[in-house]
Structure formats: structure tokens, C-alpha cells
Design an enzyme around this catalytic site. Structure first.
Site, mmCIF file in Angstrom:
data_model
loop_
_atom_site.group_PDB
_atom_site.id
_atom_site.type_symbol
_atom_site.label_atom_id
_atom_site.label_comp_id
_atom_site.label_asym_id
_atom_site.label_seq_id
_atom_site.Cartn_x
_atom_site.Cartn_y
_atom_site.Cartn_z
ATOM 1 N N GLU A 194 0.895 -1.403 -0.040
ATOM 2 C CA GLU A 194 -0.011 0.230 0.280
ATOM 3 C C GLU A 194 0.880 1.027 0.380
ATOM 4 O O GLU A 194 0.251 1.722 -0.459
ATOM 5 C CB GLU A 194 -1.427 0.048 1.246
ATOM 6 C CG GLU A 194 -1.819 -1.404 0.883
ATOM 7 C CD GLU A 194 -3.401 -1.028 -0.203
ATOM 8 O OE1 GLU A 194 -2.386 0.701 -0.255
ATOM 9 O OE2 GLU A 194 -3.573 -1.731 -0.084
ATOM 10 N N TYR B 268 -7.050 5.901 4.455
ATOM 11 C CA TYR B 268 -7.078 4.750 2.918
ATOM 12 C C TYR B 268 -6.148 3.509 3.332
ATOM 13 O O TYR B 268 -7.160 2.249 3.563
ATOM 14 C CB TYR B 268 -6.901 5.647 1.655
ATOM 15 C CG TYR B 268 -6.196 4.273 0.252
ATOM 16 C CD1 TYR B 268 -7.543 3.406 0.299
ATOM 17 C CD2 TYR B 268 -5.238 4.109 0.591
ATOM 18 C CE1 TYR B 268 -7.316 2.081 -0.475
ATOM 19 C CE2 TYR B 268 -4.408 3.100 -0.444
ATOM 20 C CZ TYR B 268 -5.611 1.710 -1.327
ATOM 21 O OH TYR B 268 -5.653 0.845 -1.507
ATOM 22 N N ASP C 213 -10.023 5.198 -2.383
ATOM 23 C CA ASP C 213 -9.036 5.875 -2.945
ATOM 24 C C ASP C 213 -9.782 6.376 -4.076
ATOM 25 O O ASP C 213 -10.650 6.334 -4.311
ATOM 26 C CB ASP C 213 -7.734 4.507 -3.478
ATOM 27 C CG ASP C 213 -8.368 4.314 -3.503
ATOM 28 O OD1 ASP C 213 -9.733 3.613 -4.166
ATOM 29 O OD2 ASP C 213 -7.732 2.938 -4.358
#
Ligand code: SF4
Length: 355
Positions: free
Chosen positions: A37, A120, A138
């Protein structure tokens, strides 16, 4: 109900047609999820993929990353940009080792406190690794929800963000949040794409407001970008003729912090070659006659999100050490590739101009 219909169709699509493959998909290990991520923040999947694999190979777990040499981690990150992510990666790994005994925190609130982790990323880790009910929002999700619900709102203010987060949380499948989050991101990336979305074959088209009202090309509303800043970096590749070069680490609060560079003269404008030779910067640092300019490169350019960096490389040989020498490292040419440089410098070095 439209909402239930949206989530149901999304999961049906994912089960039947979602063939998107990525090495971190389905991963349950929070370290690997977090790493992927952070790499994917501001980076396309295609570009981030190789970096993810390199990092997993070099640092297979959190402890190995936390104890790694900073210079080596930055070297591995070289070319990916947004180096604050790399700084946060190192800071977070050290915090988890120090304060959580090396075990990744298993709740959203604690994850959110870690450097470089926003709502997020915290939702992605919490849902993928621990099955917790937190919806991801996102760019893909924002686009899809804006179009499907016909919402004319960018994601600029805290209020806008709250609205999209509330909506995404309401739509989330609480039985399997990780699977749902993956499905909505994949749907945004594969079907409801920024350009040329696949509306005519889309399972959501019947209830999609943008499709029904021909708003697809105007949604989501775009944020206004701030004006781009132009900067001119003149790099002096300085040697005393012994095959060693002056470099230093960038330490100021500016772009490329923790990366290395040659002797830098930043000017507010483009400098003609003659002005570079006769400039106060050159005379102050290298003396009036104690140097020889060997070569001045053509102008190069690196485009960042809010800045354009114009760069030029001036090869200079000194007769004796210069005053600026004391703040720099003297590195042999064949060891320069061990240091992390900004893209502008590393692409210049890759041309083989220094051997
Ligand atoms: S119909 Fe088009 S705009 Fe609407 S959700 Fe599907 S792909 Fe997106």
C-alpha cells in the site's frame, strides 16, 4: 434498494469476472499489505510491482526492514519518487519494533497513528489483514461512487472526504470487508476507468446516475491543481582528477530529502553557459583560476507533481580541494551506484558519463 444492489452486483462481478492479478492480492500478512500500500500511494500498479518484489526479497519481514541501513533502503526505493514514503516506511518499521514488540497493530486506530498511514491505508490493512469493517476510499472508489450516485463533489475538503467515507462504509459488506474492498478497487481500475469506462457492458449501468444522465465524462469533479513551480538545478560534478567525486546527502526540508547529489547551485532561471563559467557561485567555491570546466551537459528535466526541475551537469576538475569540499563525501566513481540519487541524477549517471 440501490445500495444493496450496488454491493451485490459488485461482489457478483468480482466472483465471476475479476481476473486482476497482483502479488499482494489476497495477502493476509499485515507487513506485506502495508508495504504494497505504501508503494502504491501515488504509483501505478505496473511500476510498483517490481519494487514490491525487490523489497520483499531484501526485507522479508518487518524486523529486517527496521534494522536495514537507511542508505540501502533509499537505494532500493530509487526511481519510485515521493521519498517521504520511504522515510515513513523506515520510521514505521522502527516504531512497530520498538513499541509493539515487532507485531503489527491489529486495530484501525493504532494503525492510523503510524507515520505515512492515512485513512485509506489504515482501512486497507485493517480489512485485508484483520477482516475489520473499514471501507477504503481511494481515487478508484471516489470515481466509481461519484459516477454511480451522481455526486458532484471533488475530494478536496474534510467535509467532502467524510461524505465519501460515510457512503463507502454504508456500502461495505461487513461479512467480508477485505474481499469487498478489493472488489471495489478492482472495479474502479478495470471497469469504471478514468477514461473510456466500459459502461455498455457494466453490471451497474442500470442504476448508474452518470450513465443514465450522460455525466460520465464530467464525473468525478476534478480538483484544481496548484500552479507548477519551475526550478533550475546546476549540478557540478567535481573531481580533483583522482577518480573521486564530491557528493552529499540532502538534509533540508525540500524535495529529495535523504537522497544524494553533486555540488548544487540552484538558480531562479536558466543560465547560459558563459554565465555559469563566470558566475559568483563558481568563483566563490572553486576560485578564479583553480579549476577547469570540462563539459556542460544539455538541459535535462524531471517533472514532479507540483514542480518541474530543470537540470544541467557541469563537469569540473579542480587543481586543489575547494572550500565546499568539507561538507561533502569523496566517493570513487565505481561506488557512486551504491548511493540513492534523484531520478534526474541517476538517469544522467546511467548514460555512462562517469566511469
Ligand atoms: S455504467 Fe459506466 S460510469 Fe457507471 S459504474 Fe459502470 S462503468 Fe462506471
Amino acid at each position: 434498494m440501490v445500495n444493496m444492489d450496488f454491493s451485490k452486483k459488485l461482489l457478483q462481478w468480482s466472483g465471476r469476472e475479476n481476473v486482476r492479478h497482483m502479488p499482494w492480492k489476497g495477502e493476509k500478512n499485515p507487513y506485506r499489505i502495508w508495504l504494497s500500500e505504501i508503494i502504491l500511494q501515488q504509483t501505478r500498479v505496473e511500476q510498483g510491482w517490481a519494487y514490491y518484489e525487490k523489497f520483499i526479497k531484501s526485507y522479508p519481514n518487518l524486523k529486517s526492514l527496521a534494522s536495514a541501513k537507511e542508505k540501502e533502503v533509499f537505494k532500493l526505493w530509487e526511481g519510485l519518487g515521493y521519498y517521504s514514503r520511504c522515510r515513513n516506511l523506515l520510521a514505521t518499521a522502527k516504531i512497530i519494533v520498538r513499541e509493539y514488540k515487532g507485531v503489527f497493530p491489529d486495530n484501525y486506530e493504532e494503525i492510523l497513528k503510524l507515520p505515512g498511514i492515512g485513512p485509506y491505508t489504515a482501512a486497507a490493512i485493517a480489512s485485508f489483514a484483520f477482516g475489520l469493517p473499514h471501507a477504503v476510499v481511494d481515487g478508484n472508489v471516489h470515481r466509481l461512487l461519484s459516477r454511480y450516485f451522481g455526486i458532484r463533489m471533488p475530494m478536496r475538503s474534510a467535509k467532502d472526504k467524510r461524505l465519501f467515507q460515510t457512503l463507502a462504509d454504508a456500502l461495505l459488506d461487513k461479512k467480508d470487508p477485505g474481499k469487498y474492498n478489493q472488489a471495489i478497487m478492482d472495479f474502479g481500475a478495470l471497469i469504471c476507468k478514468p477514461a473510456n469506462p466500459l459502461c455498455t457492458s457494466c453490471v451497474q449501468s442500470k442504476n448508474c446516475q452518470a450513465f443514465q444522465h450522460q455525466w460520465v465524462n464530467i464525473l468525478p469533479l476534478k480538483e484544481k491543481m496548484p500552479a507548477r513551480k519551475e526550478r533550475w538545478f546546476y549540478y557540478f560534478i567535481v573531481t580533483a582528477g583522482d577518480g573521486k567525486y564530491l557528493i552529499r546527502e540532502r538534509k533540508d526540508k525540500d524535495i529529495w530529502k535523504n537522497l544524494y547529489e553533486f555540488v548544487l547551485w540552484e538558480t531562479g532561471k536558466l543560465m547560459p553557459q558563459q554565465q555559469i563559467r563566470e558566475s559568483g557561485f563558481v568563483q566563490e567555491n572553486f576560485g578564479k583560476t583553480g579549476f577547469q570546466i570540462l563539459h556542460i551537459s544539455d538541459e535535462m528535466m524531471q517533472i514532479l507533481t507540483h514542480q518541474t526541475i530543470h537540470g544541467c551537469f557541469v563537469h569540473i576538475r579542480l587543481k586543489k580541494p575547494a572550500r565546499c569540499l568539507k561538507n561533502y563525501l569523496l566517493i570513487p566513481a565505481d561506488q557512486l551506484d551504491q548511493y540513492p540519487f534523484p531520478g534526474l541524477i541517476s538517469s544522467y549517471l546511467k548514460s555512462g558519463i562517469i566511469t
